[in-house]
Design a protein around this motif. Structure first.
Motif, mmCIF file in Angstrom:
data_model
loop_
_atom_site.group_PDB
_atom_site.id
_atom_site.type_symbol
_atom_site.label_atom_id
_atom_site.label_comp_id
_atom_site.label_asym_id
_atom_site.label_seq_id
_atom_site.Cartn_x
_atom_site.Cartn_y
_atom_site.Cartn_z
ATOM 1 N N PRO A 133 0.842 -1.208 0.000
ATOM 2 C CA PRO A 133 0.000 0.000 0.000
ATOM 3 C C PRO A 133 0.871 1.250 0.000
ATOM 4 C CG PRO A 133 -0.036 -1.070 2.169
ATOM 5 C CD PRO A 133 0.751 -1.966 1.268
ATOM 6 N N HIS A 134 0.568 2.173 -0.885
ATOM 7 C CA HIS A 134 1.406 3.375 -0.998
ATOM 8 C C HIS A 134 0.593 4.481 -1.655
ATOM 9 C CE1 HIS A 134 1.666 1.632 -5.020
ATOM 10 N NE2 HIS A 134 1.959 2.848 -5.460
ATOM 11 N N PHE A 135 1.194 5.651 -1.763
ATOM 12 C CA PHE A 135 0.576 6.706 -2.563
ATOM 13 C C PHE A 135 1.654 7.331 -3.433
ATOM 14 C CE2 PHE A 135 2.032 10.709 -0.623
ATOM 15 C CZ PHE A 135 2.544 10.258 0.592
ATOM 16 N N ASP A 136 1.225 7.960 -4.520
ATOM 17 C CA ASP A 136 2.144 8.636 -5.430
ATOM 18 C C ASP A 136 1.794 10.117 -5.459
ATOM 19 O OD1 ASP A 136 3.391 6.142 -6.482
ATOM 20 O OD2 ASP A 136 1.358 5.778 -7.215
ATOM 21 N N HIS A 137 2.742 10.907 -5.926
ATOM 22 C CA HIS A 137 2.482 12.352 -6.035
ATOM 23 C C HIS A 137 1.892 12.714 -7.387
ATOM 24 C CE1 HIS A 137 4.227 13.401 -2.223
ATOM 25 N NE2 HIS A 137 5.242 12.619 -2.487
ATOM 26 N N ALA A 196 -4.192 6.697 -1.417
ATOM 27 C CA ALA A 196 -3.578 5.413 -1.058
ATOM 28 C C ALA A 196 -4.143 4.326 -1.967
ATOM 29 C CB ALA A 196 -3.869 5.095 0.402
ATOM 30 N N HIS A 197 -3.269 3.440 -2.464
ATOM 31 C CA HIS A 197 -3.733 2.337 -3.301
ATOM 32 C C HIS A 197 -2.823 1.139 -3.133
ATOM 33 C CE1 HIS A 197 -1.120 4.861 -5.846
ATOM 34 N NE2 HIS A 197 -0.772 3.759 -6.479
ATOM 35 N N PHE A 198 -3.350 -0.002 -3.567
ATOM 36 C CA PHE A 198 -2.699 -1.260 -3.254
ATOM 37 C C PHE A 198 -3.175 -2.278 -4.282
ATOM 38 C CE2 PHE A 198 -2.274 -4.465 0.525
ATOM 39 C CZ PHE A 198 -1.256 -5.116 -0.162
HETATM 40 MN MN LIG Z 1 1.282 3.631 -7.403
#
Ligand SMILES: [Mn+2]
Length: 388
Positions: A133-137, A196-198
């Motif tokens: 799970p993470h997020f990007d800018h 947030a996405h995974f």
């Molecule tokens: Mn991503």
């Protein structure tokens, strides 16, 4: 492109509706954004690209030497032979620069500025594989190319969102799932920045990520002021010809701030320099070494075109153009050229056409400035001749 036409890519929304309601705001799932999607590159071909020295690739192994182990390419055949059966992902950056069929996937995204697009990254995952799970800018369109992947989306994040302790990857310590979808080939999920996405591979799968780029405010300031400073003579200084006697010599009075703000505004407000810098900055190629030109006289250029040669944009080059007063500016792979307004049609052609040849260049080949521009773009490496 007409902005009031329903687009299949956007699930029947018009570009205008999508930009108003979703872009940079909330996710959009589109089933069959591409109908009868044909995967343009196979998992084996993708693995082949990851062996190449000049291509950026990574592998994430969920249960590797430590949780979410990150390995950086280039890899060897051996790497792939020794990976576990499941729970790993291969990521290959900027495949659009190497595989024309992948670059062609960008065509329906032309309702957005090309200079905002970063690249098409492709990920291949073994069953269970994901990068956590993470997020990007950045904004991203996740197009499912092969197999199935489940995408979970969660909370909006920011610089303070807690991350796992990890040397290489930014994995969220806390993921609050709000929705989940399983995507099949041709389905696409748009995600705004910081959401947030995974993603988790259901079976062997490939996902094409159309990623966008947005410079940080800090980058804009650093790079623009660096650029500006080249044009400011050293004798231009803080000045206070209007100063009054001070009551306390150790105090910095706010009238000094006003003078500094004037000095800054004078330079920061220069639209010509700002545009020049921005165009150069946004067209800097990811792989500068792949934008190498060849010397070609204007005469030889005309001869070659006359003999039926076809010129193409270097897939690693970035091009954009803009108006500057009555003139035009062409930005090509980090460089800029001021050109007369009469060349507008040529700039548009050079930036957008798949191929340049005697026929579509015909209106320009008797124009010296046009021919000079074309030969300069060949010299600089943004244009080249097609192989056949
Ligand atoms: Mn991503």
């Amino acid at each position: 492109m007409s902005s009031d036409k329903p687009l299949q890519l956007l699930g029947g929304l018009t570009a205008q509706q999508f930009l108003r309601d979703y872009w940079q705001k909330k996710p959009l799932l589109v089933r069959q954004a591409f109908t009868d999607f044909e995967n343009p590159i196979s998992p084996d071909e993708l693995a082949g690209l990851a062996l190449e020295e000049e291509i950026e690739s990574r592998i994430v192994v969920e249960h590797g030497e430590h949780p979410w182990e990150l390995r950086r390419g280039p890899f060897t055949e051996d790497t792939f032979a020794t990976l576990p059966e499941k729970d790993w992902t291969l990521l290959v950056q900027a495949v659009d620069q190497f595989v024309p069929e992948v670059s062609a996937l960008l065509e329906p995204f032309r309702f957005l500025p090309t200079w905002r697009i970063d690249d098409v990254m492709i990920s291949y995952a073994a069953p269970g594989g994901g990068v956590g799970p993470h997020f990007d800018h950045y904004d991203v369109f996740l197009l499912q190319g092969h197999g199935k992947r489940t995408w979970r989306v969660g909370q909006m994040c920011n610089a303070e969102s807690p991350l796992l302790e990890h040397a290489d990857l930014r994995i969220l310590a806390d993921f609050q799932e709000t929705e989940a979808w399983t995507l099949e080939p041709g389905d696409m999920l748009y995600l705004p920045p910081r959401l947030a996405h995974f993603g988790t591979a259901v079976d062997d799968c490939m996902t094409y990520s159309v990623g966008f780029r947005a410079p940080s405010a800090s980058e804009v300031l650093t790079h623009f002021t660096d650029f500006l400073s080249q044009f400011i003579p050293d004798d231009e200084r803080y000045s206070d010809a209007d100063i009054q006697p001070v009551s306390d010599p150790n105090q910095i009075q706010h009238d000094a701030l006003a003078r500094l703000k004037d000095l800054l505004a004078q330079h920061m407000g220069d639209d010509r320099l700002l545009l020049t810098w921005f165009g150069q900055f946004m067209t800097e190629p990811r792989y500068a070494e792949r934008v190498a030109g060849t010397e070609l006289s204007e005469e030889d250029l005309l001869d070659a075109l006359g003999d039926g040669a076809v010129m193409v944009r270097n897939p690693s080059a970035r091009l954009a153009w803009s108006e500057m007063g009555s003139e035009l500016m062409l930005f090509a792979s980090g460089q800029s050229r001021l050109l007369p307004g009469t060349l507008r049609g040529l700039l548009q052609l050079v930036c957008s056409a798949d191929a340049l040849h005697q026929t579509n260049l015909a209106p320009w080949l008797a124009d010296d400035e046009a021919v000079t521009l074309l030969s300069q773009l060949v010299l600089q490496g943004s244009l080249g001749f097609a192989d056949e």
